[in-house]
Scaffold this active site. Structure first.
Site, mmCIF file in Angstrom:
data_model
loop_
_atom_site.group_PDB
_atom_site.id
_atom_site.type_symbol
_atom_site.label_atom_id
_atom_site.label_comp_id
_atom_site.label_asym_id
_atom_site.label_seq_id
_atom_site.Cartn_x
_atom_site.Cartn_y
_atom_site.Cartn_z
ATOM 1 N N ASN A 16 0.844 -1.209 0.000
ATOM 2 C CA ASN A 16 0.000 0.000 0.000
ATOM 3 C C ASN A 16 0.872 1.250 0.000
ATOM 4 O O ASN A 16 0.589 2.213 -0.705
ATOM 5 C CB ASN A 16 -0.946 0.005 1.208
ATOM 6 N N ASN A 109 -6.831 4.492 8.424
ATOM 7 C CA ASN A 109 -6.415 3.091 8.334
ATOM 8 C C ASN A 109 -7.116 2.428 7.159
ATOM 9 O O ASN A 109 -8.203 2.852 6.749
ATOM 10 C CB ASN A 109 -6.783 2.350 9.632
ATOM 11 N N HIS A 111 -8.535 -1.326 5.976
ATOM 12 C CA HIS A 111 -8.893 -2.599 6.610
ATOM 13 C C HIS A 111 -9.522 -3.523 5.563
ATOM 14 O O HIS A 111 -10.402 -3.097 4.815
ATOM 15 C CB HIS A 111 -9.875 -2.349 7.758
ATOM 16 N N SER A 138 -12.127 -1.312 3.444
ATOM 17 C CA SER A 138 -12.617 -0.060 4.031
ATOM 18 C C SER A 138 -11.445 0.862 4.344
ATOM 19 O O SER A 138 -10.408 0.398 4.813
ATOM 20 C CB SER A 138 -13.333 -0.321 5.364
ATOM 21 N N GLU A 145 -11.988 2.763 19.277
ATOM 22 C CA GLU A 145 -12.629 1.462 19.055
ATOM 23 C C GLU A 145 -11.943 0.781 17.878
ATOM 24 O O GLU A 145 -11.901 1.349 16.768
ATOM 25 C CB GLU A 145 -14.111 1.676 18.741
ATOM 26 N N ASP A 147 -10.948 -0.747 14.663
ATOM 27 C CA ASP A 147 -11.612 -0.806 13.353
ATOM 28 C C ASP A 147 -13.034 -0.236 13.405
ATOM 29 O O ASP A 147 -13.911 -0.642 12.627
ATOM 30 C CB ASP A 147 -11.648 -2.253 12.813
ATOM 31 N N GLU A 176 -7.216 -2.213 -2.730
ATOM 32 C CA GLU A 176 -6.548 -1.345 -1.754
ATOM 33 C C GLU A 176 -5.591 -0.383 -2.443
ATOM 34 O O GLU A 176 -5.535 0.799 -2.118
ATOM 35 C CB GLU A 176 -5.749 -2.190 -0.752
HETATM 36 C C1 GRF Z 1 -3.307 -4.691 3.885
HETATM 37 O O1 GRF Z 1 -3.926 -5.785 3.284
HETATM 38 C C2 GRF Z 1 -4.267 -3.943 4.763
HETATM 39 O O2 GRF Z 1 -5.599 -4.187 4.484
HETATM 40 C C3 GRF Z 1 -3.958 -4.428 6.141
HETATM 41 O O3 GRF Z 1 -2.600 -4.760 6.133
HETATM 42 C C4 GRF Z 1 -2.201 -5.121 4.822
HETATM 43 C C5 GRF Z 1 -0.916 -4.433 4.528
HETATM 44 O O4 GRF Z 1 -0.337 -4.845 3.332
HETATM 45 N N1 GRF Z 1 -4.292 -3.390 7.100
HETATM 46 P P1 GRF Z 1 0.923 -4.086 2.750
HETATM 47 O O5 GRF Z 1 1.994 -4.084 3.844
HETATM 48 O O6 GRF Z 1 0.514 -2.701 2.391
HETATM 49 O O7 GRF Z 1 1.361 -4.891 1.587
#
Ligand code: GRF
Length: 214
Positions: A16, A109, A111, A138, A145, A147, A176
């Site tokens: 990401n 974040n 998720h 998401s 809280e 997520d 993502e």
């Molecule tokens: C992602 O799939 C995200 O949804 C979760 O952690 C993962 C991180 O993947 N929170 P990367 O390190 O960005 O490849």
């Protein structure tokens, strides 16, 4: 418009993070990444950041005897950069409420589920076990809280007969990598605004999460 600055927090691979870096470098987000911080010195995301000459910091949670002292170290580190937003991208530590309140509505974040469904870990597996036909991603604000903060954007995909866990992970990641840059782009353009008055998208109060248009 002055460019925004973001800090990205990671613990692992950083795909990401890579999608965010690439979108900034392509000139599609008017922002800079002032630093990438990891709680894990081995995180491959740190290498990704270094490859793009982005400042990196490691704050190893194992060196702190409580969540609070780790959070305080993180806070001191972040203070140096004064970011507009703190972007959690695969950051596998739970942040305490003191930290979260210090950066109220400034922490995002991503998720891998359609929140509020499937908070927590192993979301792909749980969705398959429950024979869901739809799953997704998401992007939400972080509150105390887990997520549970306001959801900004949802991205959906279908679970087809015969799909494996790996198929779902691939569909999720693909989404993502398009969704996070989009949200950051809109924040940098002030198309999406988050403030004490609430969340606004195109100057309208956001009442429902934005559906990511594929
Ligand atoms: C992602 O799939 C995200 O949804 C979760 O952690 C993962 C991180 O993947 N929170 P990367 O390190 O960005 O490849």
């Amino acid at each position: 418009m002055t460019a925004m600055s973001f800090i990205v927090l990671i613990s692992g691979n950083g795909t990401n993070l890579q999608s965010i870096i690439d979108t900034i470098e392509a000139g599609q987000i008017n922002a800079s990444l002032s630093a990438v911080i990891s709680n894990n010195a081995e995180a491959y995301g740190l290498t990704r950041a270094k490859n793009h000459a982005i400042v990196t910091r490691v704050i190893d949670h194992r060196l702190y005897d409580s969540r609070d002292s780790f959070d305080q170290a993180l806070h001191r580190c972040i203070q140096e950069f004064e970011p507009d937003y703190i972007v959690l991208a695969g950051f596998m530590r739970i942040l305490g409420s003191a930290f979260i309140n210090t950066y109220r509505y400034k922490i995002l974040n991503i998720h891998p589920s359609l929140l509020p469904k499937y908070k927590g870990l192993n979301t792909y597996q749980r969705a398959m076990e429950n024979r869901e036909t739809e799953h997704g991603v998401s992007i939400h604000l972080v509150t105390s809280e887990l997520d549970g903060g306001p959801v900004l954007m949802l991205g959906r995909y279908s679970i087809e007969e015969g799909n494996t866990l790996a198929d779902l992970e691939q569909k999720g990641h693909r989404l993502e990598h398009r969704m996070y840059p989009k949200v950051l782009q809109w924040l940098s353009e002030k198309k999406l605004q988050i403030g004490n008055h609430g969340i606004e998208f195109e100057q309208q109060v956001l009442r429902e999460p934005i559906e990511f248009d594929q």
